[in-house]
Motif scaffolding. Structure first.
Motif, short mmCIF file in Angstrom:
data_model
loop_
_atom_site.label_atom_id
_atom_site.label_comp_id
_atom_site.label_asym_id
_atom_site.label_seq_id
_atom_site.Cartn_x
_atom_site.Cartn_y
_atom_site.Cartn_z
N ALA A 84 0.85 -1.19 0.00
CA ALA A 84 0.00 0.00 0.00
C ALA A 84 0.88 1.24 0.00
O ALA A 84 2.02 1.21 0.49
CB ALA A 84 -0.92 0.00 1.22
N PRO A 85 0.40 2.35 -0.54
CA PRO A 85 1.17 3.60 -0.48
C PRO A 85 1.43 4.02 0.96
O PRO A 85 0.63 3.75 1.86
CB PRO A 85 0.27 4.61 -1.20
N ALA A 86 2.55 4.67 1.17
CA ALA A 86 2.89 5.23 2.48
C ALA A 86 2.69 6.74 2.43
O ALA A 86 3.06 7.40 1.45
CB ALA A 86 4.34 4.91 2.84
N VAL A 87 2.10 7.29 3.47
CA VAL A 87 1.81 8.73 3.53
C VAL A 87 2.63 9.34 4.66
O VAL A 87 2.67 8.80 5.78
CB VAL A 87 0.31 8.98 3.78
N SER A 88 3.31 10.44 4.36
CA SER A 88 4.07 11.15 5.38
C SER A 88 3.76 12.64 5.29
O SER A 88 3.38 13.15 4.22
CB SER A 88 5.57 10.92 5.21
N ARG A 89 3.93 13.34 6.40
CA ARG A 89 3.64 14.76 6.47
C ARG A 89 4.69 15.46 7.32
O ARG A 89 5.21 14.87 8.28
CB ARG A 89 2.26 15.02 7.09
N PHE A 90 5.00 16.70 6.98
CA PHE A 90 5.81 17.54 7.84
C PHE A 90 5.54 19.00 7.49
O PHE A 90 4.98 19.30 6.43
CB PHE A 90 7.30 17.20 7.73
N THR A 91 5.91 19.88 8.39
CA THR A 91 5.71 21.32 8.20
C THR A 91 7.06 22.01 8.27
O THR A 91 7.88 21.72 9.17
CB THR A 91 4.75 21.88 9.26
N TRP A 92 7.29 22.91 7.34
CA TRP A 92 8.53 23.67 7.32
C TRP A 92 8.21 25.12 6.98
O TRP A 92 7.55 25.41 5.99
CB TRP A 92 9.51 23.09 6.31
N GLU A 93 8.65 26.03 7.85
CA GLU A 93 8.45 27.46 7.70
C GLU A 93 6.99 27.80 7.38
O GLU A 93 6.69 28.60 6.49
CB GLU A 93 9.38 28.03 6.62
N GLY A 94 6.09 27.16 8.10
CA GLY A 94 4.68 27.47 7.99
C GLY A 94 3.93 26.79 6.86
O GLY A 94 2.71 26.93 6.76
N THR A 95 4.63 26.03 6.02
CA THR A 95 3.98 25.31 4.91
C THR A 95 3.91 23.83 5.26
O THR A 95 4.91 23.24 5.67
CB THR A 95 4.76 25.50 3.59
N ALA A 96 2.72 23.27 5.10
CA ALA A 96 2.52 21.85 5.37
C ALA A 96 2.72 21.05 4.08
O ALA A 96 2.15 21.38 3.04
CB ALA A 96 1.12 21.61 5.92
#
Length: 265
Positions: A157-169
Motif C-alpha cells: 500500500a502507499p505510504a503517507v508522510s507529512r511535515f511542516t517547514w516554515e509554515g507550509t505543510a
C-alpha cells in the motif's frame, strides 16, 4: 491532476533536512565507529554526501573529509550549512579525483544503489578502488535486495508522510514496486503542499543487490568483505550501539551493512 516533475527534496536541501532531521547523526556515527573498529586512517571520501551532515560529523570526529555528490544544490547547501569538509561534484557511477588517495570511502543511505546496471556498478567499484590507498576501507549501508524475496509489506500500500517547514505543510504519498526484469526497486512519490503550487511528482529507483551478488562484485574489484549483515546498524532494530562488534552474517532485514577492504597491493 497536473503535476510538476522534479525531486522536491534534492532540489531544496533545506526541505530534505526538515523532512529527515537526524539530530543524532546515526549513520555518520555508525560509519565513524566502523572506521575506528577497523583501524582506518584519517582521509575519508563521503560518496553521495547529500546535504553534508554526515561528512561534517566525520570531520568533527577528526577525519580529513571530502564530500562528493552529483547535485549542485546539495553541494551548495553543504558548503554553506556544514562547513569543514571539502565538497566536490562527482558522479558515483564513475569518478576520478586525481592523485588523491583516501583511507576509506563511505557511502551511506543507499547511495550505493544508484548504480542501476552492472556497468554502473563496475564503474562505482572501479572508481572506489582508484580513490583508495592500498588496504583502504569501503563502508556502506543500503537497502537489502534479499529482503524483497517473498516479502511485500513495503509494497502492499502507499505510504503517507507529512511535515511542516516554515509554515507550509507538506504531504507525500509514496508507492514502491519491484521491477524484476531490471532488478530495481522503483519509487513514485507525489508531493503536495498548502502553498497553492501544483503537486510535484518524483520518480527514483535503487538497484536490488543480493548479498552474494555484492560479494562477487567486490571480489572482482579487489575487495575482501570484512562484514556484510542486516543489523544492528544505524537504521535497524535492535538499535546499534557504539562499540558493538560486527554481528554474524545474517541478511533477512531491510538494511544491509558492508565493510570491505581493498587488497594491500
Amino acid at each position: 491532476m497536473t503535476t510538476r516533475q522534479g525531486n522536491l527534496l534534492t532540489d531544496h536541501p533545506e526541505l530534505y533536512e526538515a523532512r529527515f532531521p537526524d539530530p543524532d547523526r546515526l549513520a555518520a556515527r555508525w560509519a565513524e565507529d566502523r572506521l575506528r573498529h577497523h583501524g582506518a586512517g584519517p582521509r575519508v571520501l563521503d560518496l553521495g554526501c547529500g546535504t553534508g551532515r554526515d561528512a561534517a560529523h566525520l570531520h568533527a570526529a577528526g577525519r580529513r573529509v571530502v564530500g562528493a555528490d552529483s547535485s549542485e544544490a546539495m553541494l551548495a547547501h553543504a558548503r554553506d550549512r556544514h562547513p569543514g569538509p571539502e565538497y566536490v561534484h562527482a558522479d558515483l557511477r564513475g569518478f576520478d579525483l586525481g592523485e588523491r588517495a583516501f583511507d576509506a570511502v563511505v557511502c551511506l543511505d543507499s547511495a550505493f544503489l544508484y548504480a542501476h546496471t552492472n556497468d554502473e556498478l563496475d564503474g562505482l567499484l572501479s572508481s572506489c578502488r582508484r580513490a583508495l590507498a592500498p588496504g583502504g576501507l569501503l563502508i556502506a549501508e543500503m537497502r537489502n535486495g534479499a529482503f524483497f524475496l517473498g516479502r511485500t509489506e513495503l509494497l502492499d500500500a502507499p505510504a503517507v508522510s507529512r511535515f511542516t517547514w516554515e509554515g507550509t505543510a507538506y504531504r507525500a504519498v509514496t508507492t514502491l514496486h519491484v521491477d524484476r526484469a531490471a532488478q530495481l526497486l522503483r519509487r513514485r512519490r507525489v508531493w503536495t503542499a498548502d502553498d497553492g503550487l501544483p503537486p510535484t511528482e518524483q520518480h527514483s529507483a535503487w538497484r536490488l543487490l543480493f548479498p552474494q551478488e555484492l560479494r562477487y562484485a567486490l571480489a572482482a574489484h579487489g575487495f575482501t568483505v570484512l562484514a556484510l549483515h542486516d543489523g544492528p546498524g544505524p537504521r535497524t532494530e535492535p538499535p546499534w550501539r557504539e562499540g558493538d562488534p560486527e554481528p554474524g552474517a545474517t541478511a533477512d532485514g531491510d538494511r544491509l551493512h558492508l565493510v570491505a577492504r581493498l587488497a594491500a597491493s
